[in-house]
Motif scaffolding. Structure first.
Motif, PDB file in Angstrom:
ATOM      1  N   GLY A  25      -5.493  10.180  18.724  1.00 47.55           N
ATOM      2  CA  GLY A  25      -4.485   9.421  19.460  1.00 47.55           C
ATOM      3  C   GLY A  25      -4.816   9.329  20.949  1.00 47.55           C
ATOM      4  N   VAL A  26      -4.670   8.130  21.505  1.00 44.12           N
ATOM      5  CA  VAL A  26      -5.002   7.913  22.914  1.00 44.12           C
ATOM      6  C   VAL A  26      -4.267   6.656  23.382  1.00 44.12           C
ATOM      7  N   ARG A  27      -3.947   6.614  24.678  1.00 48.20           N
ATOM      8  CA  ARG A  27      -3.322   5.418  25.222  1.00 48.20           C
ATOM      9  C   ARG A  27      -4.310   4.256  25.188  1.00 48.20           C
ATOM     10  N   GLU A  28      -3.790   3.059  24.935  1.00 47.18           N
ATOM     11  CA  GLU A  28      -4.698   1.932  24.732  1.00 47.18           C
ATOM     12  C   GLU A  28      -5.501   1.581  25.988  1.00 47.18           C
ATOM     13  N   TRP A  29      -4.921   1.744  27.157  1.00 47.24           N
ATOM     14  CA  TRP A  29      -5.669   1.417  28.394  1.00 47.24           C
ATOM     15  C   TRP A  29      -6.888   2.322  28.543  1.00 47.24           C
ATOM     16  N   LEU A  30      -6.742   3.576  28.114  1.00 44.99           N
ATOM     17  CA  LEU A  30      -7.854   4.511  28.216  1.00 44.99           C
ATOM     18  C   LEU A  30      -8.911   4.192  27.162  1.00 44.99           C
ATOM     19  N   PHE A  31      -8.414   3.889  25.969  1.00 48.00           N
ATOM     20  CA  PHE A  31      -9.323   3.489  24.893  1.00 48.00           C
ATOM     21  C   PHE A  31     -10.133   2.261  25.310  1.00 48.00           C
ATOM     22  N   ASN A  32      -9.454   1.310  25.963  1.00 51.81           N
ATOM     23  CA  ASN A  32     -10.136   0.091  26.399  1.00 51.81           C
ATOM     24  C   ASN A  32     -11.265   0.393  27.383  1.00 51.81           C
ATOM     25  N   GLN A  33     -11.075   1.396  28.220  1.00 57.66           N
ATOM     26  CA  GLN A  33     -12.140   1.775  29.159  1.00 57.66           C
ATOM     27  C   GLN A  33     -13.364   2.297  28.407  1.00 57.66           C
ATOM     28  N   ALA A  34     -13.086   3.117  27.380  1.00 52.31           N
ATOM     29  CA  ALA A  34     -14.203   3.618  26.570  1.00 52.31           C
ATOM     30  C   ALA A  34     -14.918   2.461  25.882  1.00 52.31           C
ATOM     31  N   LEU A  35     -14.136   1.480  25.462  1.00 51.06           N
ATOM     32  CA  LEU A  35     -14.692   0.317  24.774  1.00 51.06           C
ATOM     33  C   LEU A  35     -15.635  -0.471  25.689  1.00 51.06           C
ATOM     34  N   ILE A  36     -15.242  -0.579  26.954  1.00 51.25           N
ATOM     35  CA  ILE A  36     -16.106  -1.274  27.938  1.00 51.25           C
ATOM     36  C   ILE A  36     -17.440  -0.525  28.064  1.00 51.25           C
ATOM     37  N   ASP A  37     -17.356   0.776  28.167  1.00 59.82           N
ATOM     38  CA  ASP A  37     -18.580   1.582  28.265  1.00 59.82           C
ATOM     39  C   ASP A  37     -19.439   1.436  27.003  1.00 59.82           C
ATOM     40  N   LEU A  38     -18.733   1.412  25.862  1.00 61.71           N
ATOM     41  CA  LEU A  38     -19.452   1.312  24.591  1.00 61.71           C
ATOM     42  C   LEU A  38     -20.212  -0.007  24.508  1.00 61.71           C
ATOM     43  N   LYS A  39     -19.538  -1.077  24.872  1.00 55.94           N
ATOM     44  CA  LYS A  39     -20.161  -2.408  24.819  1.00 55.94           C
ATOM     45  C   LYS A  39     -21.382  -2.495  25.733  1.00 55.94           C
ATOM     46  N   ALA A  40     -21.338  -1.752  26.822  1.00 56.15           N
ATOM     47  CA  ALA A  40     -22.424  -1.819  27.810  1.00 56.15           C
ATOM     48  C   ALA A  40     -23.664  -1.041  27.374  1.00 56.15           C
ATOM     49  N   LEU A  41     -23.545  -0.272  26.292  1.00 54.89           N
ATOM     50  CA  LEU A  41     -24.691   0.528  25.857  1.00 54.89           C
ATOM     51  C   LEU A  41     -25.801  -0.362  25.308  1.00 54.89           C
ATOM     52  N   ASP A  42     -27.039  -0.023  25.626  1.00 57.73           N
ATOM     53  CA  ASP A  42     -28.194  -0.754  25.109  1.00 57.73           C
ATOM     54  C   ASP A  42     -28.224  -0.768  23.589  1.00 57.73           C
ATOM     55  N   GLY A  43     -27.860   0.359  23.012  1.00 64.79           N
ATOM     56  CA  GLY A  43     -28.010   0.501  21.559  1.00 64.79           C
ATOM     57  C   GLY A  43     -26.919  -0.192  20.754  1.00 64.79           C
ATOM     58  N   VAL A  44     -25.903  -0.733  21.415  1.00 62.69           N
ATOM     59  CA  VAL A  44     -24.792  -1.360  20.690  1.00 62.69           C
ATOM     60  C   VAL A  44     -24.975  -2.881  20.700  1.00 62.69           C
ATOM     61  N   VAL A  45     -24.894  -3.469  19.503  1.00 68.47           N
ATOM     62  CA  VAL A  45     -25.238  -4.882  19.342  1.00 68.47           C
ATOM     63  C   VAL A  45     -24.021  -5.693  18.902  1.00 68.47           C
ATOM     64  N   GLY A  46     -23.780  -6.805  19.567  1.00 68.58           N
ATOM     65  CA  GLY A  46     -22.759  -7.747  19.088  1.00 68.58           C
ATOM     66  C   GLY A  46     -21.333  -7.276  19.313  1.00 68.58           C
ATOM     67  N   ASP A  47     -20.427  -7.881  18.542  1.00 69.17           N
ATOM     68  CA  ASP A  47     -19.001  -7.615  18.737  1.00 69.17           C
ATOM     69  C   ASP A  47     -18.571  -6.263  18.177  1.00 69.17           C
ATOM     70  N   ILE A  48     -17.487  -5.777  18.713  1.00 75.64           N
ATOM     71  CA  ILE A  48     -16.904  -4.529  18.203  1.00 75.64           C
ATOM     72  C   ILE A  48     -15.554  -4.878  17.569  1.00 75.64           C
ATOM     73  N   ALA A  49     -15.420  -4.571  16.281  1.00 77.03           N
ATOM     74  CA  ALA A  49     -14.142  -4.821  15.603  1.00 77.03           C
ATOM     75  C   ALA A  49     -13.232  -3.618  15.810  1.00 77.03           C
ATOM     76  N   MET A  50     -12.000  -3.869  16.224  1.00 78.54           N
ATOM     77  CA  MET A  50     -11.055  -2.777  16.463  1.00 78.54           C
ATOM     78  C   MET A  50      -9.776  -2.992  15.671  1.00 78.54           C
ATOM     79  N   ILE A  51      -9.306  -1.947  15.017  1.00 76.25           N
ATOM     80  CA  ILE A  51      -8.016  -1.997  14.327  1.00 76.25           C
ATOM     81  C   ILE A  51      -7.255  -0.723  14.680  1.00 76.25           C
ATOM     82  N   ARG A  52      -5.995  -0.888  15.054  1.00 76.87           N
ATOM     83  CA  ARG A  52      -5.190   0.286  15.408  1.00 76.87           C
ATOM     84  C   ARG A  52      -4.833   1.106  14.160  1.00 76.87           C
ATOM     85  N   VAL A  53      -4.589   2.371  14.352  1.00 74.12           N
ATOM     86  CA  VAL A  53      -4.233   3.268  13.247  1.00 74.12           C
ATOM     87  C   VAL A  53      -2.800   3.744  13.493  1.00 74.12           C
TER      88      VAL A  53
END
Lengths: 427, 427
Positions: A395-423
């Motif tokens: 569990g995490v606040r969505e604004w914080l999760f979104n920051q991690a998502l930005i970092d994740l997208k910026a990684l060299d090893g990550v390709v294309g779109d990221i699908a996200m679904i809330r739990v």
């Protein structure tokens, strides 16, 4: 015995159901109201082959029904928010009670119409507008009247639930499940309203306004549909012990309210996870009663007509006492989606080489977000240099999760779109 | 603003809940009723440590409350069917509306009390008498008022459900699950009422009377408890794809009504199979709406008080229009249990020798009963000359099944008692 005269505008699926039930169950409705209740006047642009209206006065001009002195209660089933609004206004001003199944009308113009009904000393009821045959507005406003409502979580669009169920239980793609829903008459030719969550947002707004006693504005529900859900997501969710459902979620928080419609992973042990096909289900949480779940048909001719007639019966029995309390005039503060807390499921492609998984997990741990599960799925072929990664956060606040998502997208090893679904695990 | 004055008799678990909710949610109850609703007079033999009643008039003689001119609505929470009956009669005769949570009182004396309430032009409500916080009487009589009710199937005893859930999910024996239920306060020191189905029979009778509009007589429900269910039955049922639940079943048939309370195998895919712990659940089937399932807390202080206060709110809002329609005077014909149709699970010991299994299956096929499953369980030891046989029939009338059972018992190869549990697949 006093006769109560109904005017029925709209003779489509639900209107025909109303006629048929009044025909079949006339005796029990008379007994339950203590009065003879008859459909006196029907307004419809065309005839129906689904019911027999041979002995009922029929007008092509629906306003003739609203202006008929021999109509005590007008049932509005024409749909839409323009002519329907004029019709309901005309009926209320002519001193007629109104029963409607029109969720868009209530969501967009409810506040205005409720006030008008009060001024005209008549009642406007709309049980059938939300969750079809399930008496959810009655449960919320009467059955749980002792409670402060803390949350409302529901599967309130049958079409979407049918599609997700077909994807889950029969392995269909979104497109083929939608096509089947259209073939069976569950989905419109243009399915946007259902699959993009607009219909569910209308209904959630109505429930939240009643439950939280605030007139939430039309358009205040964050809305996301199900069209991006893939069979892979369904499958990975299953492996993790979840089902994907399209939920409407309204939650009371200290400083405001969450109002959101989106797909969500629901633990398979939770009752909502197992509500399948075109069924609707609403879970209400009240401070005194705890959780109360209601499940039933969310649409269809007679289930919806059942709710319409229940409103009629209540009005016949109680008159003005059948009024649904109008939400307070102080608007509710809707919290931005970023403020909500949940866990998150994400799926994406990553380059299959040393260090990538470590970088991925760091993208989260750098923000203090811990992971409940992370798994690397099998490659489609040995030559494939990419793997699918599936990840579940705590569990995490969505604004914080979104920051991690930005970092994740910026990684060299990550390709294309990221699908996200809330739990969703809190109900 | 008009003040509505309540008298509260009984200050136990539920009574304390009523006081606490009125204290905490006074504002929202005022808003929902448009009136100030206050507890004016409490009648209780002793004080409560669970709520603060320092500012409320307190009498040790509960009849002082029934005779208090400053009480508009009396809430009866003392339980039992003797003093409680006198108290409710006194209140009604004094022109007070009455709200009760007393299922035994309504099941035994409802018809008499409903008549008396009508004569006195006041209302007697009893939502809390069935399924605690779930507004099931409201759903049945108001939410589904357009429907002819075809069946009512419910888990309506929380204690029994807690015990069966503990046996199913934790592998406990009946005795240890009961002991845990007693330790947690779910079961009484003498658990007979709950585990032998008497409490569930009271509730089913009340629901069936309302749903079928017939005043069924007290004692007309065939009643069987859960004390004979063994861990082996739970396990074998699981293997066959079922859960064992204690159900109340009321069903409309052409020539009468089925009214029965007994343990039953429920398909694991059905929602009722997954209602666990002390929760209650009621599945209603109406001719227009189809099936509607309601799940929630069936007991407890505030859940039950929530239902009590909902009745109070309805009476404050609608007065005599809040009356629950009294069932018709023509008594409903209750069909004998032998007339019902279901599938059957049976378990027994048989001698492990050639020809015995053939004789067992013949005992059924001779009566035209086909078997859905038959299995021979592993012996406890190699020297054991007996095996456990578990058998599931297809749907058959109970009188015919009983004939096969007689033949089965008479077989040389069948040893000792035969355990039988009905299988419910129609809801």
């Amino acid at each position: 015995m006093k006769v109560v005269k109904l005017g029925l505008c709209g003779l489509g699926t639900v209107g025909s159901g109303v006629v048929n039930i009044f025909e079949r169950n006339a005796d029990l409705i008379r007994r339950r109201t203590g009065k003879r209740v008859v459909i006196n006047h029907i307004g419809a642009r065309s005839d129906s082959t689904q019911c027999d209206v041979a002995n009922i006065k029929l007008s092509r001009d629906i306003f003739a029904v609203a202006n008929d002195d021999d109509v005590d209660i007008l049932i509005e089933l024409i749909g839409g928010t323009t002519v329907a609004k004029d019709l309901v206004e005309a009926a209320l001003k002519n001193g007629k009670h109104v029963v409607t199944a029109n969720k868009a009308l209530i969501a967009e113009h409810g506040d205005h119409l409720f006030k008008l009904a009060e001024e005209c000393e008549v009642v406007l009821r709309y049980e059938a507008a939300v969750a079809g045959g399930i008496p959810i507005i009655k449960t919320l406003t009467e059955g749980l009247s002792a409670n402060e409502i803390h949350s409302i979580v529901g599967i309130i669009n049958g079409t979407g639930n049918f599609i997700l169920s077909a994807m889950t239980n029969e392995g269909k793609t979104f497109e083929s499940a939608l096509a089947e829903a259209q073939r069976l008459g569950y989905a419109e030719a243009d399915p946007t309203f259902d699959v993009e969550g607009i219909d569910a947002a209308h209904k959630l707004q109505i429930l939240a306004s009643l439950g939280f006693d605030k007139p939430f504005e039309f358009g205040s529900v964050s809305t996301e549909g199900i069209s991006k859900i893939t069979p892979a997501d369904i499958e990975y969710a299953k492996e993790l012990g979840y089902r994907i459902k399209h939920l409407g979620i309204a939650r009371r928080r200290h400083h405001g309210f969450e109002l959101r419609v989106h797909p969500a992973l629901v633990p398979v042990k939770h009752s909502l996870a197992n509500v399948d096909d075109a069924l609707n289900a609403v879970f209400l949480y009240g401070d005194a009663v705890g959780g109360v779940l209601s499940v039933g048909a969310g649409a269809g001719s007679e289930p919806t007509a059942s709710a319409v007639i229940a409103d009629v019966v209540d009005i016949v029995k109680a008159g003005e006492a059948a009024r649904v309390i109008r939400p307070k005039q102080t608007k509710g503060k809707v919290l931005p989606l970023e403020d909500a807390e949940s866990s998150y499921y994400i799926r994406f492609k990553a380059i299959d080489k040393a260090g990538v998984m470590a970088a991925i997990t760091s993208a989260f741990s750098n923000h203090g977000i811990s992971l409940e599960a992370i798994s690397q799925k099998e490659k489609q072929s040995a030559e494939d240099d990419q793997v699918t990664v599936v990840l579940l956060t705590h569990g995490v606040r969505e604004w914080l999760f979104n920051q991690a998502l930005i970092d994740l997208k910026a990684l060299d090893g990550v390709v294309g779109d990221i699908a996200m679904i809330r739990v969703e695990t809190r109900f």
